[in-house]
Structure formats: C-alpha cells, structure tokens
Design an enzyme around this catalytic site. Sequence first.
Site, short mmCIF file in Angstrom:
data_model
loop_
_atom_site.label_atom_id
_atom_site.label_comp_id
_atom_site.label_asym_id
_atom_site.label_seq_id
_atom_site.Cartn_x
_atom_site.Cartn_y
_atom_site.Cartn_z
N ARG A 172 34.15 6.44 -32.92
CA ARG A 172 34.97 7.59 -33.30
C ARG A 172 34.90 8.66 -32.21
NH1 ARG A 172 33.96 9.89 -39.12
NH2 ARG A 172 35.93 10.95 -38.62
N CYS A 230 30.16 16.77 -36.82
CA CYS A 230 30.39 15.37 -37.23
C CYS A 230 31.84 15.27 -37.68
CB CYS A 230 29.40 14.96 -38.31
SG CYS A 230 29.48 16.01 -39.79
#
Length: 275
Positions: A172, A230
């Site tokens: 990611r 995050c």
Amino acid sequence: MNAIISPVELASALTGPTPPVLLDVRWQLGGPNLRPEYEKAHIPGAVFVDLDSELAGPAGARGRHPLPDTEVFGAAMRAAGVSADRDVVVYDGGLGWAAARAWWLLRFTGHPSVRVLDGGLAAWDGPLTSEIPKPLHGAFTPAPGALPLLDAEGAAALARTGLLLDARAAERYRGDVEPIDPVAGHIPGAVSAPTTQNVTESGRFLPAAELADRFKALGASDTPEVGVYCGSGVSGAHEVLALAVAGIPAALYVGSWSEWSHDGDRPVATGPDPR
C-alpha cells in the site's frame, strides 16, 4: 511505566487489592461489531468498548476514524469505570491495533496509567466468562493534548524535517494496491515501516531492544521528531505503541491516509522510495 503488560502480569494484577479497569476493544476493519463475541466470552471484569462509535468520530473528510467527540469518549470511559487514579488495561482479539487505539486515546486525553495486554485475548490462558460486569461509574475527564498529535500539514512538514513512518503494508505504501482509499501511494517523504514487523508471529511485541534497533535503522536516531500515520489512525496507534515500548516518543497523524487522500490537491508519492 511500560506501555504493555504480559498475561502473567495481568493475572497477578487482577487478584491484587486494586485491580485495573479492564477494557475489551475487539474490532475488525470493515467487519461486523464484535460485541457478540465479547458477550460469549471475555476476561472476567472486562467492559466492552466499541471502536467505531466510542473511539472514533463519524467518517468523513477528516478520515475514516477521526478523533471522537471528547464528551462522547469521556462518557464511554466513565461508563466503563475509568478514573484517572486507577490503572487501565486494554485488550483486543490479538492483533493489537484496536487496543492500541484505546491506549493512545486515553494517554492523549491525560490518563496517566494505561497498558495494552501483549498478544491480546489470544495470549490469555486464564479464565473467561460470559457474565457482563456492572462497573461503578468512573470519574475520568478527558483533557486532550497529553501526547503529540499531527494534522495533514504537520505530517507533511515532519516528512521533510524529521521522520514520518507509514505503518501500512509495504504494497500500500508503494501504491501497488489500495483496497480501501481512493488514491494509492504515500505521503512524500514518509518512510515505509509496516507495523506488522513490530510483533512476532504470535502477535506479541518484539523485545524493546529489537524494536529500538528497528526504528533506529529507519532513521529514528537521526532526528528528535518522529511521527506515524497509517490508513485511518488505528494501526498507526499500534506503531506509536511499539515506539513507546522502544523508548521513542512519537506523534500520531490520526487522519492518516484516509484524510490525506481525500484532498486531491495533496501530493502523492509512489514506489519504494520516500520521495
């Protein structure tokens, strides 16, 4: 104070003269509410806390799990029996992310003594119960600001002047995939540091010395300021917890990638390099 507690230490504390307030924060991203699992079996005395409604505000431009309303959070903690003069221990199903979010919020709002059960419920080999406790009402009054907090502008600046860690999976970070948010990639200047690498296969944290070595290798020894983000401020809290175990203070960007990517004018980097 150590930010984590072992199952053996918790078992001992629960039999002491002033046992800690115990919070069960089982949660799964995108899944059903896990209160039914709590009602089936939990550590005796634990009170269920819902991450989505009590540890986060409504999803929107500020991200998928923005800071909760202070009054809502305070009321939930008092209903669970939390007071500033009594230790708190938080656990989840074992991943540690949800428990870390509760730990961070309580510490951020001024509670002086909060620990996360290392390994969560999966590591607990003591008794379980289906009995729902009725705790005495607590007296905790949240006072936000006790831990450092980043907004989008602060995260962007820290990525240039200090160390901003991206706690998401490496794929990611690189932008290879993005299963949740509308844009793939990372904040320019951020360093990939998947939080999954802070724990063993059993979900227990690595020893403090090993965590310190890991973060120093990522650049934590080269700057006085460290920050973490995050996807939506949950696994990032787990990385802040790991940094605390290593003795390294760090700020959390709660909005994280879900807020950053919501604004199409913000820059996005892709690939394995920070910039």
